[in-house]
Design an enzyme around this catalytic site. Sequence first.
Site, PDB file in Angstrom:
ATOM      1  N   ASP A 691       0.507  -0.949  -0.014  1.00 58.79           N
ATOM      2  CA  ASP A 691       0.166   0.218  -0.107  1.00 58.79           C
ATOM      3  C   ASP A 691       0.929   1.180  -0.103  1.00 58.79           C
ATOM      4  OD1 ASP A 691      -3.099   1.347   0.167  1.00 58.79           O
ATOM      5  OD2 ASP A 691      -2.026   1.849   2.080  1.00 58.79           O
ATOM      6  N   LYS A 695       1.432   4.253  -3.328  1.00 52.99           N
ATOM      7  CA  LYS A 695       1.510   5.367  -2.774  1.00 52.99           C
ATOM      8  C   LYS A 695       2.660   6.210  -2.863  1.00 52.99           C
ATOM      9  CE  LYS A 695      -2.365   5.048   0.672  1.00 52.99           C
ATOM     10  NZ  LYS A 695      -2.579   4.831   2.454  1.00 52.99           N
TER      11      LYS A 695
END
Length: 833
Positions: A691, A695
């Site tokens: 994750d 990003k």
Amino acid sequence: MTETGQGFNMKDNYSVYKFDRELYSSSQGIEKILNVVKGFKTGRLIIVASQNIALERKLEELVSLAVRGEEILWSGMEKLKSDQLAFVEELIPSKNRSSVESAIRQSFQELGDILKSVTLVGDCSDITRKFVTGLGKVWIARILSEKIKSRGIPSCWINSKELIDADSEAAGVTVDLESTSEKIIGLISKKTDSEIFVVTGGRALSGDGKSISLGKHGMEVTSSVYANVLGADELVFWTNSDGVKSADPQKVPAAVTIPELSYAEATELAYIGAEILHPGAFTYAISGNIPIRIRSVEDLSLKGTLISNSESAGGSMVKGFSIVDNISLLNIEGSGMVGVPGISSRLFSALHKKNISVITISQASSEHSICCGVSSDQAVEAREIAREIFKPELTGFKINSIEIEDECAILGAVGDLMSGTPGISAKFFGALGKAGVNVRAIAQGSSERNISAVIKSEEATKALRAVHSGFYLSNQTLSIGLIGPGLIGSTLLNQIAGESERLKTKFGVDLRLRGILRSKKMILEENILDVSSWSDLLNESPVKADINAFAEHIDSEYIPHKVIIDCTTSDTVPSNYLKWVKRGIHIITPNKKAGTTPMPQYLELMKETRKRGVHFLYETTVGAGLPVIGTLRDLIHTGDKIKKIEGVFSGTLAYLFWRFDGTKPFSTLVKEARELGFTEPDPRDDLSGMDIVRKTVILAREVGHSVEIRDIPVKSLVPDSLVDVSLDQFMSNLGMMDEEMDALYRDAAEKKEVIKYTGIIEEDGNCNVLLKSYPMDHPFAGISGTDNIVAFTTDRYNEQPLVVLGPGAGPHVTAGGVFADLLRLASYLGAKL
């Protein structure tokens, strides 16, 4: 209402009502009429009664059977009589029905005599046929009058056929208002005990005493005549619609009721095919300056549309739009017409002699060509007439061609305020241009109240929707489709439901949620979904999920802007973004997959958004509702140079390392976070660090670096032996990570530092995702809960980085960020928020 016993007085208040004819076909329809009558409180009321179409056809069939001499005629007539008497029995109490029953029986006896004569002769005159097919008007007038009486309201019925005097000419029927007025007033003055008059209509007496028809719209003409001679306060046409619409609602679902029209606007709209009264139907009301209102019998609280003599009677510059179908263009071209007088006169005189109606005319200023619109069924005849009268010019090559173009339609726009207002034509034709509609011919009256364009029939609906949108909808009207009504999506829907009315009222931002899609099913609404009950509507929807049909629906022709909000974590939904952008659909999403696709796909998507002026907004992909991407863009666009971006981008991992103080094993904290809903269902999705990698890639690409997911080294917290096991096995063996995590904690604690899981982007584009310890006085050390923190080191913020800090996870803040992107889109489109 007037007091019983009061004689006729022109100072009395009169109203004239005409109800939709189909209301007279059932007791339910009659009750709707009575419900309206019950609400009438002042003056005296004239009701012009109509027979329903089914009854008229049955009477017509009896005449046809009589002409053919078929025996079934008599059983058919008995059946019709039985039906009418049963209708009386259903509607009128027994104590009130004897007179009307007797009248209907007498009428059928006379009908039988007429039909016997027709049978003997084997033919039926037009006068006799009209008399027979109009009997239903008399029956229904008697029945309604008696029904009103049974409710305790003084009422009587009047047969109007001998009260209205008219002359029949080639141009139509003209009512003699002076003699008609004397008759109507003379009769009503004798009916001193009645408050409601139920009258028949559609017929008149000619100068030689013959019964003649008032035409196709004879009932409306009768209503208009009564309103005129009585100086009525209003003439009301009660229908199933709540008034005149700004466009055909079957073609333009966003059509609205027009509150007010001037007589001129109503006439223009009627002539270009709008679903409104025929112009001839309200001619006499207009000449008497009688206000006309069109109202709904279904909802008496609605005021409908008022048609009056007030020019520019409020509202939009363009009041309404309409389409005239089945048009052909007659085109005449040739240099020999230039400067030659009489060309147009010869053409239109010849067409007039053959009763060919010219609907619209357009001529080039050079006089090199002229074209006119005619009904398609008269097009070939019109062409042959033109070729005949211009035969010398064709032979002498002064006219090159006379041809017809079939399958056309006329799109018209009407409004008093169009006159003298600059930019109307630009807006009208600009809307057609944006919709890709080719205009074949243009016409505008000298009053500037009407502008028309001839277009191809196949583009008529698209064109109508485009111009209606251009004038009637706010430029900040958005057709919204939401994919993924999960935790974030459902929260967003609730937020929109709470604010949409305020945004529309205060800022003109019209958010129209028109579709919701989830994995198995979807719901589509033509105009706007009831956001407050979206969950029930979706659960009850029988429509299977189809993402292509969903996008097709959201890409509405009649709403200025379209946006799809992707609230999924899906890999497949973002694969549709590029084709949506090419269709002009804006995209808003917290889904990180599109922003981390391979660079060629990413660059193509971004290129298309810039090329087409379509917005792809993804602020919530990093930091949820925090202004991380927006801040970064502001720095770059204002010329600052990014030297380093460092941040804690995961709310889940921020929470875990905030709680990790050595008092509990790390595995226990993971289990507790999972029970609280702070992790994904499978915690490995968080602990793998992917994750944060995504990003980091998104932010690096925003700076301008060409970075792929595979380029970023990442420290996964999942032991290698637990990567591919089942979820249950993973949860059972979570303790395997505790020894390494405890060692990391002790090392950091000895240095009086804390551990954070961090993503880093260097000035040269190198990226890293790792566990890193920070001193206690470092901004990263002070975050708590699910806070995200991002530090931007730049030329301007070199000694002290620019820090963005706040909650970086949770459905409410993420949904709020998506909502903010939606409003940001509205602002880009012109909303003054």
